[in-house]
Scaffold this motif. Structure first.
Motif, PDB file in Angstrom:
ATOM      1  N   GLY A  28       5.326  -5.895   4.270  1.00 18.58           N
ATOM      2  CA  GLY A  28       5.142  -6.785   3.125  1.00 18.58           C
ATOM      3  C   GLY A  28       4.851  -8.186   3.619  1.00 18.58           C
ATOM      4  O   GLY A  28       5.258  -8.557   4.721  1.00 18.58           O
ATOM      5  N   THR A  29       4.124  -8.988   2.824  1.00 16.88           N
ATOM      6  CA  THR A  29       3.749 -10.324   3.298  1.00 16.88           C
ATOM      7  C   THR A  29       4.568 -11.452   2.670  1.00 16.88           C
ATOM      8  O   THR A  29       4.570 -12.559   3.188  1.00 16.88           O
ATOM      9  CB  THR A  29       2.248 -10.606   3.036  1.00 16.88           C
ATOM     10  N   ALA A  30       5.250 -11.198   1.556  1.00 17.36           N
ATOM     11  CA  ALA A  30       6.015 -12.270   0.893  1.00 17.36           C
ATOM     12  C   ALA A  30       7.434 -12.332   1.443  1.00 17.36           C
ATOM     13  O   ALA A  30       7.982 -11.318   1.885  1.00 17.36           O
ATOM     14  CB  ALA A  30       6.053 -12.027  -0.608  1.00 17.36           C
ATOM     15  N   GLU A  31       8.001 -13.532   1.427  1.00 14.95           N
ATOM     16  CA  GLU A  31       9.394 -13.689   1.873  1.00 14.95           C
ATOM     17  C   GLU A  31      10.327 -12.923   0.940  1.00 14.95           C
ATOM     18  O   GLU A  31      10.187 -12.980  -0.277  1.00 14.95           O
ATOM     19  CB  GLU A  31       9.772 -15.171   1.894  1.00 14.95           C
ATOM     20  N   LYS A  32      11.295 -12.241   1.565  1.00 11.90           N
ATOM     21  CA  LYS A  32      12.129 -11.321   0.794  1.00 11.90           C
ATOM     22  C   LYS A  32      12.803 -11.956  -0.410  1.00 11.90           C
ATOM     23  O   LYS A  32      12.842 -11.383  -1.490  1.00 11.90           O
ATOM     24  CB  LYS A  32      13.199 -10.695   1.697  1.00 11.90           C
TER      25      LYS A  32
ATOM     26  N   ILE B 154       2.752  -6.709  -5.379  1.00 15.40           N
ATOM     27  CA  ILE B 154       3.340  -6.477  -4.052  1.00 15.40           C
ATOM     28  C   ILE B 154       2.234  -6.380  -2.997  1.00 15.40           C
ATOM     29  O   ILE B 154       1.586  -5.347  -2.848  1.00 15.40           O
ATOM     30  CB  ILE B 154       4.213  -5.200  -4.063  1.00 15.40           C
ATOM     31  N   PRO B 155       1.993  -7.476  -2.256  1.00 17.59           N
ATOM     32  CA  PRO B 155       0.999  -7.430  -1.196  1.00 17.59           C
ATOM     33  C   PRO B 155       1.602  -6.854   0.090  1.00 17.59           C
ATOM     34  O   PRO B 155       2.776  -7.086   0.390  1.00 17.59           O
ATOM     35  CB  PRO B 155       0.613  -8.906  -0.988  1.00 17.59           C
ATOM     36  N   PHE B 156       0.787  -6.088   0.812  1.00 14.56           N
ATOM     37  CA  PHE B 156       1.249  -5.544   2.098  1.00 14.56           C
ATOM     38  C   PHE B 156       0.053  -5.317   3.007  1.00 14.56           C
ATOM     39  O   PHE B 156      -1.086  -5.242   2.544  1.00 14.56           O
ATOM     40  CB  PHE B 156       2.059  -4.251   1.897  1.00 14.56           C
ATOM     41  N   ILE B 157       0.349  -5.240   4.302  1.00 19.81           N
ATOM     42  CA  ILE B 157      -0.736  -5.120   5.278  1.00 19.81           C
ATOM     43  C   ILE B 157      -0.449  -4.040   6.314  1.00 19.81           C
ATOM     44  O   ILE B 157       0.701  -3.650   6.531  1.00 19.81           O
ATOM     45  CB  ILE B 157      -0.991  -6.462   6.029  1.00 19.81           C
ATOM     46  N   LEU B 158      -1.506  -3.595   6.958  1.00 23.51           N
ATOM     47  CA  LEU B 158      -1.420  -2.689   8.108  1.00 23.51           C
ATOM     48  C   LEU B 158      -1.784  -3.506   9.347  1.00 23.51           C
ATOM     49  O   LEU B 158      -2.303  -4.623   9.222  1.00 23.51           O
ATOM     50  CB  LEU B 158      -2.391  -1.518   7.900  1.00 23.51           C
TER      51      LEU B 158
END
Ligand code: PLP
Length: 360
Positions: A286-290, A298-302
């Motif tokens: 995930g890219t956002a601070e918890k 919900i953004p996320f990356i590989l």
């Protein structure tokens, strides 16, 4: 039924029950012999539609009596101008928090009408967090304080509101209205473009405290003065009739589910399914601070651009569509608004697990 799981950030997925009801009522709405989009906005049938939409929204958001509800056009983006035009009347100044691209647009628009002081910003880390609001000093004189409650592109949200020292708080809730319980009385204005969590594009909901109405300068165009729309019950001119009709059906759908609290519970469940997996995965992150994570986007990356592209392509082939992230963040973004069922998120995570097993 070949519906996909649509994770679009907006326009976004709508409850299938609402679409089915609209389909049933499309050609002949309740014996009127015509569709809602063909009827006069002054007709009895339509009056009932818009009045019920407002009534249900008031009920599910527990909107106090000293607030007006408006159904306007021009999108959330027109509010970036209408707010300063109507509120920057005494100090000609706004205190604004910069938490993303939508805040920046609101800031540059407000600057056309007066002074803007940006009191905090998270631009240093591509807006992946919400600045600490508790240490903010907002004691200086200004007409209002402005925040973007949920940052659609970066997947962050305010969980604590700044202390405005009595000044009206304006909140852009375009991408999180009706997703969790809020206290309307903490705000001067709440606004939201419909196409994320309310209904089709074309209508913008504005909830405004009565004492903030009627102060616009005489030079403000009639259509941009909140008072015009308050005095005419959102019917000064033709409102976006069909969009308001669908919004009303969505409000009813939330009410039948048990209201906003029930919706919030489901939204927490959905977000937890995805966040828990992102936290345990060795491939996705995930890219956002918890502490500031959004329930809606919900953004996320590989690890590589190649894997991002491969994932988006394989997901689409399985019916998980519109997962590409915003160009400023990259990777993927799953928008899981109210209308996204728990099952859609669960199945997406199952697919992500498969993808991880194959690619690590
Ligand atoms: C989508 C969005 C907007 C812009 O909405 P329009 O109706 O297209 O003008 C503004 N603010 C936020 C937070 C958004 O998500």
């Amino acid at each position: 039924m070949n519906r996909v799981y649509n994770f679009s950030a907006g326009p976004a997925t709508l409850p299938v029950e609402v679409l089915e009801q609209a389909a049933q009522e499309m050609v002949n709405y309740k014996g009127t012999g015509m569709s809602v989009m063909e009827m006069s906005h002054r007709s009895k049938a339509y009056e009932e539609i818009i009045n019920n939409a407002e009534k249900t929204l008031r009920e599910i958001m527990e909107i106090p009596d000293n607030y007006k509800v408006l159904f306007l056009q021009g999108g959330a983006s027109l509010q970036f101008a209408m707010i300063p035009m109507n509120l920057m009347t005494k100090h000609k100044k706004a205190l604004m928090l910069n938490t993303g691209a939508w805040s920046k647009k609101a800031i540059s628009e407000a600057k056309k009408f007066g002074e803007v002081v940006v009191k905090a910003s998270s631009e240093d880390k591509t807006f992946n967090y919400i600045p600490d609001v508790e240490s903010l000093d907002l004691s200086e004189d200004a007409d209002y304080v402005y925040i973007t409650n949920n940052n659609t592109i970066y997947g962050t949200r305010f969980t604590t509101l700044p202390d405005t020292k009595g000044k009206p708080l304006v909140g852009d809730m375009s991408s999180n209205i009706l997703s969790e319980k809020i206290d309307v009385s903490q705000y001067g204005i709440i606004f939201a473009g419909a196409q994320k969590n309310i209904g089709p594009a074309g209508v913008t909901v504005v909830i405004i405290r009565e004492d903030l109405i009627g102060h616009a300068d005489a030079s403000v165009p009639t259509m941009l003065d909140y008072k015009t729309h308050v005095d005419n019950d959102s019917m000064f001119n033709t409102p976006p009739t069909y969009s308001i009709y669908i919004a009303g059906l969505v409000f009813e759908w939330i009410k039948k589910l048990g209201g906003v609290s029930a919706m919030e519970k489901i939204n927490n469940e959905k977000a937890n399914i995805l966040y828990n997996y992102l936290d345990e995965s060795k491939l996705f992150s995930g890219t956002a601070e918890k502490k500031d994570r959004s329930l809606m986007n919900i953004p996320f990356i590989l690890p590589t651009e190649e894997l991002n592209a491969q994932f988006i392509k394989e997901a689409a082939a399985k019916g998980f569509v519109t997962l590409k992230g915003h160009r400023s963040v990259g990777g993927m973004r799953a928008s899981i608004y109210n209308a996204m069922p728990v099952e859609g998120v669960q199945k997406l995570v199952d697919f992500m697990k498969e993808f991880e097993a194959k690619n690590s």
